[in-house]
Scaffold this active site. Structure first.
Site: not given
Length: 325
Positions: A101, A309
């Site tokens: 992430d 992201d």
């Protein structure tokens, strides 16, 4: 967040290189392999569970032009829109598959005891079985860096870390030895990695997810923690599209091993935002065939209007840009 876009690099094949230029010590760096969940290399190849994440997003880059002969190496697998990265915690090492992430910083995994946690297919990490595990005290510098910190009666640093989709991990901030497999067949050990030992974890996880590997720009991210040992806080990431051979794989490379250069390589600058650890770039527009769709018809493009992201599978566009597209 009308001006923030989250781009899925698997769909758009967007290749970018992250460079954060703080150099503290020389080391050539290491690479981590990304593999699909249904690959024969994956421990989850038998099942094919789908899940939908709305918080974390997608990363970037290409394979280094010269893979190192002896750099650490860890697999990362496709997980229906997200990607899982394998690392090992503790002594003896226990394999952990965490969602990579770039939109968050904390590295964490589910830990025993875990009475209020989501179902996990693989065994959870047991701190008491590791000879190198240690909890971080409340008065430590690291404890001041984690959101939602609390102090237990034992003076240990508790944390509560939330995400945009309302997923939350709560537990004890800890320190542990991390082991990466190596391209030359040996193991590479990185001592003292700070991570969250999650004892209460809820949200949009499936049974393949054993936690999250935060790759953001903050001090607690894996990128920042290994940066001092492996050529500075920089990394590159190469992802593979879902329609390719399930046994194909991508890589994450850290330090000098992350260098991406040569013919055909294009780059775009990262945009810094005060108080932000996110990776932002500026999107001017999107081309569909020979038709260019500008992000803003007034030509007043805001810098840093797109966020990269790796924890969010979907691409999000402001409504007016979507309508034009």
């Amino acid at each position: 967040m009308a001006n923030i876009l989250c781009f899925n690099l698997c769909l758009f094949a967007l290749n970018m290189l992250l460079y954060l230029t703080t150099f503290e010590a020389y080391n050539p760096g290491f690479s981590v392999q990304l593999i699909r969940k249904n690959s024969s290399y994956s421990p989850f190849s038998i099942s094919n569970h789908f899940h939908k994440h709305k918080h974390r997003h997608l990363p970037f880059s290409r394979v280094p032009k010269k893979p190192l002969a002896s750099g650490p190496f860890t697999r990362v697998i496709s997980n229906n829109g997200d990607f899982l990265m394998k690392l090992s915690l503790g002594s003896p090492p226990v394999e952990i598959y965490g969602l990579i992430d770039t939109g968050s910083d904390l590295v964490w995994t589910q830990c025993i005891p875990c009475n209020n946690c989501y179902k996990q297919k693989n065994p959870m990490f047991e701190p008491q079985r590791s000879g190198t595990y240690s909890s971080i005290p409340c008065d430590s510098e690291e404890c001041n860096l984690v959101p939602g910190q609390t102090c237990s009666p034992q003076k240990l640093c508790g944390y509560s870390y939330g995400y945009a989709d309302s997923s939350v991990t709560q537990g004890v901030l800890s320190r542990e030895t991390t082991t990466f497999s190596s391209t030359n067949g040996d193991s590479t050990v990185v001592e003292g990695i700070v991570f969250g030992c999650g004892h209460k974890n809820t949200g949009t996880f499936n049974e393949n997810d054993m936690g999250i590997i935060g790759l953001g720009g903050g001090p607690l991210s894996l990128v920042s923690q290994v940066g001092a040992k492996y050529g500075g806080r920089r990394f590159s990431q190469c992802l593979v599209p879902f329609h390719t051979d399930p046994n194909s794989s991508g890589t994450i490379s850290f330090g000098e091993a992350s260098d991406v250069s040569g013919e055909g390589v294009v780059t775009t600058p990262l945009v810094s935002a005060e108080g932000q650890t996110l990776y932002l770039v500026t999107l001017k527009g999107i081309s569909v065939g020979d038709k260019f769709v500008p992000f803003d018809c007034s030509n007043e493009i805001s810098k840093g209007n797109i966020m990269i992201d790796s924890g969010t599978p979907a691409t999000y566009l402001p409504q007016e840009v979507y309508d034009q597209l």
